[in-house]
Design a protein around this motif. Structure first.
Motif, PDB file in Angstrom:
ATOM      1  N   MET A  17       0.817  -1.212   0.000  1.00 43.30           N
ATOM      2  CA  MET A  17       0.000   0.000   0.000  1.00 43.30           C
ATOM      3  C   MET A  17       0.851   1.263   0.000  1.00 43.30           C
ATOM      4  O   MET A  17       0.531   2.231  -0.674  1.00 43.30           O
ATOM      5  CB  MET A  17      -0.963   0.006   1.199  1.00 43.30           C
ATOM      6  N   ARG A  18       1.931   1.255   0.757  1.00 47.35           N
ATOM      7  CA  ARG A  18       2.791   2.439   0.781  1.00 47.35           C
ATOM      8  C   ARG A  18       3.421   2.660  -0.588  1.00 47.35           C
ATOM      9  O   ARG A  18       3.496   3.792  -1.065  1.00 47.35           O
ATOM     10  CB  ARG A  18       3.857   2.308   1.860  1.00 47.35           C
ATOM     11  N   ALA A  19       3.861   1.592  -1.224  1.00 47.73           N
ATOM     12  CA  ALA A  19       4.441   1.711  -2.565  1.00 47.73           C
ATOM     13  C   ALA A  19       3.404   2.260  -3.548  1.00 47.73           C
ATOM     14  O   ALA A  19       3.714   3.132  -4.367  1.00 47.73           O
ATOM     15  CB  ALA A  19       4.976   0.368  -3.040  1.00 47.73           C
ATOM     16  N   LEU A  20       2.163   1.775  -3.446  1.00 47.01           N
ATOM     17  CA  LEU A  20       1.103   2.273  -4.326  1.00 47.01           C
ATOM     18  C   LEU A  20       0.762   3.730  -4.019  1.00 47.01           C
ATOM     19  O   LEU A  20       0.637   4.554  -4.931  1.00 47.01           O
ATOM     20  CB  LEU A  20      -0.154   1.405  -4.187  1.00 47.01           C
ATOM     21  N   ASN A  21       0.619   4.059  -2.742  1.00 48.12           N
ATOM     22  CA  ASN A  21       0.238   5.415  -2.343  1.00 48.12           C
ATOM     23  C   ASN A  21       1.315   6.441  -2.658  1.00 48.12           C
ATOM     24  O   ASN A  21       1.001   7.606  -2.922  1.00 48.12           O
ATOM     25  CB  ASN A  21      -0.113   5.465  -0.862  1.00 48.12           C
ATOM     26  N   THR A  77      15.169  -3.549  -2.293  1.00 46.72           N
ATOM     27  CA  THR A  77      14.013  -3.207  -1.462  1.00 46.72           C
ATOM     28  C   THR A  77      12.992  -4.330  -1.526  1.00 46.72           C
ATOM     29  O   THR A  77      12.638  -4.779  -2.615  1.00 46.72           O
ATOM     30  CB  THR A  77      13.368  -1.895  -1.955  1.00 46.72           C
ATOM     31  N   LEU A  78      12.523  -4.746  -0.369  1.00 44.36           N
ATOM     32  CA  LEU A  78      11.497  -5.772  -0.290  1.00 44.36           C
ATOM     33  C   LEU A  78      10.139  -5.085  -0.171  1.00 44.36           C
ATOM     34  O   LEU A  78       9.926  -4.276   0.726  1.00 44.36           O
ATOM     35  CB  LEU A  78      11.739  -6.665   0.933  1.00 44.36           C
ATOM     36  N   VAL A  79       9.231  -5.401  -1.087  1.00 45.68           N
ATOM     37  CA  VAL A  79       7.856  -4.886  -1.056  1.00 45.68           C
ATOM     38  C   VAL A  79       6.975  -6.085  -0.724  1.00 45.68           C
ATOM     39  O   VAL A  79       7.007  -7.093  -1.435  1.00 45.68           O
ATOM     40  CB  VAL A  79       7.445  -4.251  -2.404  1.00 45.68           C
ATOM     41  N   HIS A  80       6.212  -5.977   0.381  1.00 47.67           N
ATOM     42  CA  HIS A  80       5.465  -7.142   0.859  1.00 47.67           C
ATOM     43  C   HIS A  80       4.427  -6.716   1.891  1.00 47.67           C
ATOM     44  O   HIS A  80       4.307  -5.544   2.220  1.00 47.67           O
ATOM     45  CB  HIS A  80       6.434  -8.154   1.467  1.00 47.67           C
TER      46      HIS A  80
END
Length: 75
Positions: A15-19, A62-65
């Protein structure tokens, strides 16, 4: 590499990556990974040895999860 003010994240939630509107990957692909709980490792493919390091389980990029899951292992 293009933005001198950019900062590297060790990890991010989907969500942070999307936002944040990060241009790491297509938002639809990021949403599909989120819906299926599929972790993403973002790294520079142009640096020799990085892919091999990630496959060996080393922390790189960077790990996105889902932040509840704090694993770096390749599933």
């Amino acid at each position: 590499m293009h933005n001198p003010d950019a900062q590297k994240f060790e990890e991010l939630s989907y969500m942070r990556a999307l936002n944040m509107g990060l241009k790491v990957m297509d938002s639809t692909a990021l949403s599909l990974c989120k819906d299926n709980h599929m972790p993403i490792i973002v790294f520079d493919l142009n640096v020799p040895g990085t892919l091999e390091a990630i496959i060996r389980g080393e922390k790189y990029g960077t790990l996105v999860h889902d932040l509840e899951e704090t694993r770096w292992e390749v599933q």
